[in-house]
Design a protein around this motif. Sequence first.
Motif, PDB file in Angstrom:
ATOM      1  N   ASP A 228       1.261  -4.741 -12.553  1.00 39.31           N
ATOM      2  CA  ASP A 228       0.745  -3.626 -11.744  1.00 39.31           C
ATOM      3  C   ASP A 228       0.454  -4.166 -10.353  1.00 39.31           C
ATOM      4  O   ASP A 228      -0.379  -5.053 -10.183  1.00 39.31           O
ATOM      5  CB  ASP A 228      -0.527  -3.053 -12.372  1.00 39.31           C
ATOM      6  CG  ASP A 228      -0.906  -1.707 -11.739  1.00 39.31           C
ATOM      7  OD1 ASP A 228      -0.922  -1.624 -10.495  1.00 39.31           O
ATOM      8  OD2 ASP A 228      -1.186  -0.758 -12.494  1.00 39.31           O
ATOM      9  N   CYS A 229       1.145  -3.651  -9.358  1.00 37.89           N
ATOM     10  CA  CYS A 229       1.017  -4.106  -7.967  1.00 37.89           C
ATOM     11  C   CYS A 229       0.573  -2.950  -7.078  1.00 37.89           C
ATOM     12  O   CYS A 229       1.001  -2.821  -5.929  1.00 37.89           O
ATOM     13  CB  CYS A 229       2.340  -4.682  -7.472  1.00 37.89           C
ATOM     14  SG  CYS A 229       3.001  -6.005  -8.511  1.00 37.89           S
ATOM     15  N   SER A 230      -0.281  -2.086  -7.609  1.00 41.74           N
ATOM     16  CA  SER A 230      -0.660  -0.871  -6.892  1.00 41.74           C
ATOM     17  C   SER A 230      -1.537  -1.132  -5.681  1.00 41.74           C
ATOM     18  O   SER A 230      -1.513  -0.360  -4.721  1.00 41.74           O
ATOM     19  CB  SER A 230      -1.384   0.089  -7.845  1.00 41.74           C
ATOM     20  OG  SER A 230      -0.550   0.451  -8.933  1.00 41.74           O
ATOM     21  N   VAL A 231      -2.352  -2.185  -5.713  1.00 41.89           N
ATOM     22  CA  VAL A 231      -3.303  -2.417  -4.627  1.00 41.89           C
ATOM     23  C   VAL A 231      -2.571  -3.028  -3.440  1.00 41.89           C
ATOM     24  O   VAL A 231      -2.175  -4.200  -3.477  1.00 41.89           O
ATOM     25  CB  VAL A 231      -4.466  -3.317  -5.087  1.00 41.89           C
ATOM     26  CG1 VAL A 231      -5.479  -3.487  -3.963  1.00 41.89           C
ATOM     27  CG2 VAL A 231      -5.143  -2.720  -6.311  1.00 41.89           C
ATOM     28  N   GLN A 232      -2.385  -2.229  -2.404  1.00 46.39           N
ATOM     29  CA  GLN A 232      -1.561  -2.632  -1.264  1.00 46.39           C
ATOM     30  C   GLN A 232      -2.226  -2.233   0.047  1.00 46.39           C
ATOM     31  O   GLN A 232      -3.052  -1.330   0.085  1.00 46.39           O
ATOM     32  CB  GLN A 232      -0.180  -1.959  -1.347  1.00 46.39           C
ATOM     33  CG  GLN A 232       0.571  -2.230  -2.634  1.00 46.39           C
ATOM     34  CD  GLN A 232       1.881  -1.474  -2.699  1.00 46.39           C
ATOM     35  OE1 GLN A 232       2.306  -0.838  -1.747  1.00 46.39           O
ATOM     36  NE2 GLN A 232       2.537  -1.543  -3.846  1.00 46.39           N
ATOM     37  N   ARG A 233      -1.844  -2.929   1.107  1.00 46.34           N
ATOM     38  CA  ARG A 233      -2.220  -2.515   2.451  1.00 46.34           C
ATOM     39  C   ARG A 233      -0.946  -2.533   3.291  1.00 46.34           C
ATOM     40  O   ARG A 233      -0.167  -3.477   3.254  1.00 46.34           O
ATOM     41  CB  ARG A 233      -3.309  -3.416   3.038  1.00 46.34           C
ATOM     42  CG  ARG A 233      -3.063  -4.919   2.874  1.00 46.34           C
ATOM     43  CD  ARG A 233      -2.719  -5.556   4.182  1.00 46.34           C
ATOM     44  NE  ARG A 233      -2.667  -6.999   4.108  1.00 46.34           N
ATOM     45  CZ  ARG A 233      -1.642  -7.712   4.558  1.00 46.34           C
ATOM     46  NH1 ARG A 233      -0.589  -7.122   5.059  1.00 46.34           N
ATOM     47  NH2 ARG A 233      -1.666  -9.030   4.515  1.00 46.34           N
ATOM     48  N   ARG A 234      -0.714  -1.442   3.953  1.00 46.18           N
ATOM     49  CA  ARG A 234       0.512  -1.244   4.756  1.00 46.18           C
ATOM     50  C   ARG A 234       1.765  -1.520   3.906  1.00 46.18           C
ATOM     51  O   ARG A 234       2.705  -2.163   4.344  1.00 46.18           O
ATOM     52  CB  ARG A 234       0.491  -2.144   5.992  1.00 46.18           C
ATOM     53  CG  ARG A 234      -0.625  -1.847   6.959  1.00 46.18           C
ATOM     54  CD  ARG A 234      -0.318  -2.416   8.341  1.00 46.18           C
ATOM     55  NE  ARG A 234      -0.103  -3.842   8.313  1.00 46.18           N
ATOM     56  CZ  ARG A 234      -1.054  -4.744   8.543  1.00 46.18           C
ATOM     57  NH1 ARG A 234      -2.273  -4.355   8.800  1.00 46.18           N
ATOM     58  NH2 ARG A 234      -0.769  -6.031   8.518  1.00 46.18           N
ATOM     59  N   HIS A 235       1.748  -1.033   2.655  1.00 45.23           N
ATOM     60  CA  HIS A 235       2.870  -1.171   1.730  1.00 45.23           C
ATOM     61  C   HIS A 235       3.131  -2.627   1.340  1.00 45.23           C
ATOM     62  O   HIS A 235       4.209  -2.947   0.832  1.00 45.23           O
ATOM     63  CB  HIS A 235       4.150  -0.540   2.308  1.00 45.23           C
ATOM     64  CG  HIS A 235       3.997   0.897   2.694  1.00 45.23           C
ATOM     65  ND1 HIS A 235       3.836   1.910   1.783  1.00 45.23           N
ATOM     66  CD2 HIS A 235       3.947   1.485   3.920  1.00 45.23           C
ATOM     67  CE1 HIS A 235       3.711   3.063   2.409  1.00 45.23           C
ATOM     68  NE2 HIS A 235       3.772   2.831   3.713  1.00 45.23           N
ATOM     69  N   GLN A 236       2.172  -3.497   1.565  1.00 44.62           N
ATOM     70  CA  GLN A 236       2.302  -4.899   1.151  1.00 44.62           C
ATOM     71  C   GLN A 236       1.231  -5.216   0.118  1.00 44.62           C
ATOM     72  O   GLN A 236       0.068  -4.824   0.263  1.00 44.62           O
ATOM     73  CB  GLN A 236       2.191  -5.828   2.361  1.00 44.62           C
ATOM     74  CG  GLN A 236       3.344  -5.653   3.342  1.00 44.62           C
ATOM     75  CD  GLN A 236       3.218  -6.566   4.552  1.00 44.62           C
ATOM     76  OE1 GLN A 236       2.110  -6.865   4.993  1.00 44.62           O
ATOM     77  NE2 GLN A 236       4.336  -6.996   5.089  1.00 44.62           N
TER      78      GLN A 236
END
Length: 681
Positions: A228-236
């Motif tokens: 799960d890689c949901s936690v992102q900032r500016r799509h990163q």
Amino acid sequence: MFTKILIANRGEIACRVAATARRMGVKTVAVYSDADASAKHVAVCDEAVCIGPAAAKESYLRGDKIIAVALATGAQAIHPGYGFLSENAQFAQACADAGLVFIGPPASAIKAMGSKSAAKSLMEKADVPLVPGYHGDDQDADLLQQQADKMAYPVLLKASAGGGGKGMRIVENSADFKAALASCKREAISSFGDDKVLVEKYLTRPRHIEIQVFADTQGDCVYLFERDCSVQRRHQKVLEEAPAPGLTEARRKAMGEAAVAAAKAVGYVGAGTVEFIADYENVDSKGDGGAFYFMEMNTRLQVEHPVTEMITGLDLVEWQLRVASGEPLPLKQAQLTLRGHAIEARIYAENPDKGFLPSIGTLRHLRTPVAREFEVTQTGAASQDAIVRIDSGVRAGDAISPFYDPMIAKLIVWAPDRQQALASMANALAQYQIVGLSSNIAFLQRLIASQPFSTADLDTGLIERHHDTLFPVAKPVDVAVLALATAALLASERRATDTQINPWTDTNGWRLNSSLQRQLTFVDDGKTTQIAVMYQSGSWLLQHGEHFTRMSLLQQNGNDYVIRFGEREVRGTVVADGALYQIFTGGHQHTLGYIDPLAHAGEAETEGGRLTAPMPGKIVAVLVAQGDQVKKGAPLLIMEAMKMEHTIAAPADGLVEELLYAVGDQVAEAAPLLAFKVDAS
């Protein structure tokens, strides 16, 4: 199996690949730029060859140079790591043409998945679920807008050749579509040389779930569960974890089989990641329902691969080497099991409070939590004890340069369940100490502890939606932090005079018929705060505001201090970084600037000012131009440090020969700010 490979990358992934190669008895060749001559990845490989200047386009992106080095050193294969040339189909083909094995998929698979629109067409034919949208070649603006209007807003514009969040725009209504499209295309052509875009329905609260796949040359392909890689900032991505919280076995199997179908559709070989967005708004209490959609496939090993390794007990780099050398997959799908929970936090040299602005500088002090080397078990995690793992490409004393990604390390924890993994991550972050540049550790601590993350209420907009919680207004430091800084300052003065038998320079505070009293001034978040020190026998009496508290130094070991402050015993690490004091206590880092009243005593009379930065900061105004003739004391430029402005004045009548920095530039402490020639008269 290969006997020697070349690693066409740098930093932590080059070190990571080298570690597995060493364990397998495979020799390694490192390549490096001028900026990386003393880098960690150069030191951990068996051989190292310089391939060019610091700029990546002149070194790490020069496939021809890398292939020449591989041939010259007798390497049989090239591992591309991730980033740089890892998803470059031309480089993969050039390796094959030179008789070298590219440790990754065939060039045809990279090319097939390199275009988002082409990949979606392939996935549609393979019955892999797609986000509703338009992926065609016709890029007429009116047609694209019509397609967007049909699927209802909001929609997502995405560069077909893009990645890393570039060339992406969320459009909320039809009136804004044309302007967003033009902006998206400009960024796409600038970043990728291709302005083709696709239009998709934008899910308002999606989760980003990716499936790790692995395929061999015999036609077998398996999935190694999800991340799960949901936690992102500016799509990163910022945080990654495995397995995905709340994912049912039925959904896991469906997504895994879809990912395998995607890999087989392009004749995939090696490690790859199939990325999906999942709609969790329509999931019922049992975790069923909702939908998931193919987003893209990354044809390489991912930055976040360690969490998959931790829940499976497998070394994915070893699998890469075995598959690339022609061996079958080590395990079949039915033999793969997952155990426990793993979380990865990316430790970056950046300032989250300033829009995650990258920070450059030297790691003057680096202390990490105690970690243990990753163990390959083939059956899952080796014990029920929490595991802390650190993948890093830097050491204390190394520099984070402006030329490459500012990642310092990946901090990975494993525990039997998610709650224990969260506790382990919080504890590990509290032990991480970095001095010399900004880092995102405090932000990660708040993120891990936040209610939405701790309860697994995840989606890609989590950081923006909880901005006020994750970026709180700074509070004044506790007086105990000031006491630690004071103790370190007084101890450093004592050390400086320990070898001198001179009553005029002694710093123990002795006075005939009285005791020494002095005022110390610190800067805390742009505001000055003062603490009065009254020297007493074996201790000090500190006054902060109207409060008096006795302090004594109980223990000192290098930068580690234990003080008695009133009735409290306070422990912490204090690192002097020029005029800044970095204090680590209670699991948190605090920065205080010390204003030394003697540092520039007499400077105004003798020089009129200084031409170097008093502490690390940013240029906010340049008041003169090259060639200007100025008078002594005239303001030349203004820099901001510790949220305070410092005016740099002319030391004498003279000539401004050269301006070394412009507005917005970051400067290190003691950096010369301009070249100045004093008038001979």
